[in-house]
Enzyme design. Structure first.
Site, PDB file in Angstrom:
ATOM      1  N   ASN A   1       0.836  -1.196   0.000  1.00 25.39           N
ATOM      2  CA  ASN A   1       0.000   0.000   0.000  1.00 25.39           C
ATOM      3  C   ASN A   1       0.875   1.251   0.000  1.00 25.39           C
ATOM      4  OD1 ASN A   1       0.530  -0.934   2.669  1.00 25.39           O
ATOM      5  ND2 ASN A   1      -1.124   0.293   3.519  1.00 25.39           N
TER       6      ASN A   1
ATOM      7  N   GLU B   1       0.382   5.224   0.611  1.00 28.18           N
ATOM      8  CA  GLU B   1      -0.551   6.246   1.086  1.00 28.18           C
ATOM      9  C   GLU B   1      -0.111   7.638   0.644  1.00 28.18           C
ATOM     10  OE1 GLU B   1      -1.018   5.490   5.305  1.00 28.18           O
ATOM     11  OE2 GLU B   1      -2.297   3.755   4.868  1.00 28.18           O
TER      12      GLU B   1
ATOM     13  N   CYS C   1      -4.126   0.592  -2.425  1.00 25.75           N
ATOM     14  CA  CYS C   1      -3.977  -0.655  -1.671  1.00 25.75           C
ATOM     15  C   CYS C   1      -2.898  -1.552  -2.282  1.00 25.75           C
ATOM     16  CB  CYS C   1      -5.286  -1.429  -1.678  1.00 25.75           C
ATOM     17  SG  CYS C   1      -6.622  -0.674  -0.759  1.00 25.75           S
TER      18      CYS C   1
ATOM     19  N   GLU D   1      -3.095  -4.718  -3.000  1.00 32.91           N
ATOM     20  CA  GLU D   1      -3.602  -5.619  -4.039  1.00 32.91           C
ATOM     21  C   GLU D   1      -3.627  -4.939  -5.395  1.00 32.91           C
ATOM     22  OE1 GLU D   1      -4.834  -4.919  -1.096  1.00 32.91           O
ATOM     23  OE2 GLU D   1      -5.964  -6.582  -0.225  1.00 32.91           O
TER      24      GLU D   1
ATOM     25  N   CYS E   1     -10.249  -5.089   0.261  1.00 33.50           N
ATOM     26  CA  CYS E   1     -11.382  -4.167   0.231  1.00 33.50           C
ATOM     27  C   CYS E   1     -12.205  -4.391  -1.048  1.00 33.50           C
ATOM     28  CB  CYS E   1     -10.895  -2.722   0.321  1.00 33.50           C
ATOM     29  SG  CYS E   1     -10.262  -2.052  -1.224  1.00 33.50           S
TER      30      CYS E   1
ATOM     31  N   CYS F   1     -10.593  -3.363  -4.411  1.00 38.30           N
ATOM     32  CA  CYS F   1      -9.563  -4.305  -4.882  1.00 38.30           C
ATOM     33  C   CYS F   1     -10.185  -5.596  -5.390  1.00 38.30           C
ATOM     34  CB  CYS F   1      -8.568  -4.596  -3.770  1.00 38.30           C
ATOM     35  SG  CYS F   1      -7.465  -3.201  -3.464  1.00 38.30           S
TER      36      CYS F   1
HETATM   37  N1  THU Z   1      -5.242  -1.597   2.576  1.00 37.40           N
HETATM   38  C1  THU Z   1      -4.654  -2.421   1.663  1.00 37.40           C
HETATM   39  O1  THU Z   1      -3.582  -2.134   1.152  1.00 37.40           O
HETATM   40  N2  THU Z   1      -5.292  -3.575   1.358  1.00 37.40           N
HETATM   41  C2  THU Z   1      -6.456  -3.995   1.923  1.00 37.40           C
HETATM   42  O2  THU Z   1      -6.925  -5.066   1.592  1.00 37.40           O
HETATM   43  C3  THU Z   1      -7.133  -3.160   2.903  1.00 37.40           C
HETATM   44  C4  THU Z   1      -6.532  -1.852   3.193  1.00 37.40           C
HETATM   45  C5  THU Z   1      -4.533  -0.379   2.958  1.00 37.40           C
HETATM   46  C6  THU Z   1      -5.161   0.918   2.540  1.00 37.40           C
HETATM   47  C7  THU Z   1      -4.575   1.865   3.556  1.00 37.40           C
HETATM   48  O3  THU Z   1      -3.289   2.270   3.118  1.00 37.40           O
HETATM   49  C8  THU Z   1      -4.400   1.017   4.799  1.00 37.40           C
HETATM   50  O4  THU Z   1      -4.439  -0.333   4.361  1.00 37.40           O
HETATM   51  C9  THU Z   1      -5.456   1.242   5.862  1.00 37.40           C
HETATM   52  O5  THU Z   1      -6.719   1.071   5.364  1.00 37.40           O
END
Ligand code: THU
Length: 134
Positions: free
Chosen positions: A42, A44, A53, A55, A86, A89
């Site tokens: 991920n 941000e 994310c 994925e 999520c 994804c």
């Molecule tokens: N996140 C992912 O990378 N994958 C997931 O399946 C769920 C959430 C990340 C998004 C964000 O950077 C952090 O986790 C918190 O939600």
């Protein structure tokens, strides 16, 4: 390669996550039908909604390398239970993963769930005239 081995790639990707805001580091690894592996973490942003994310990062790596067929997926995060992708994804993954593709969901303390893509996103929306998997 089995899904447990794929998980080691996801764990390595997780170490590269850029998540200073949530501090929730996620790693994903995709095994393609030709044996190649692509990973994602991920990423941000100070403008939170622009975060990506793990994925989807892995899917974009795969497509950018010229591959489009997911054979297996592993996702890992430091969560009380195995992490689950999520909704956004799931939709993006389903563009490149057939219903029977195995998925390993994991956390850092040994919780594992194995399922298939259609468990994550039953009745997925896709365009049969464009999507390349069956
Ligand atoms: N996140 C992912 O990378 N994958 C997931 O399946 C769920 C959430 C990340 C998004 C964000 O950077 C952090 O986790 C918190 O939600």
């Amino acid at each position: 390669m089995d899904v447990e081995e794929l998980l080691t790639h996801a764990l390595a990707a997780r170490e590269r996550a850029y998540a200073p805001y949530s501090r929730f580091l996620v790693g994903a690894a995709i095994l393609c039908d030709d044996g190649s592996v692509f990973t994602g973490c991920n990423v941000e942003n100070a403008s939170y909604g622009l975060s990506n994310c793990a994925e989807r990062s892995a899917v974009f790596e795969m497509v950018n390398s010229g591959r489009r067929k997911i054979a297996a997926l592993a996702v890992v995060a430091d969560a009380p239970r195995a992490i689950s992708p999520c909704g956004a994804c799931r939709q993006v993954l389903s563009e490149f993963a057939a219903a029977d593709v195995p998925v390993l969901l994991a956390n850092l303390s040994g919780d594992r769930k194995i399922c298939v893509m259609s468990d994550l996103l039953p009745y997925a929306f896709y365009r049969e005239d464009f999507v390349e998997h069956e």
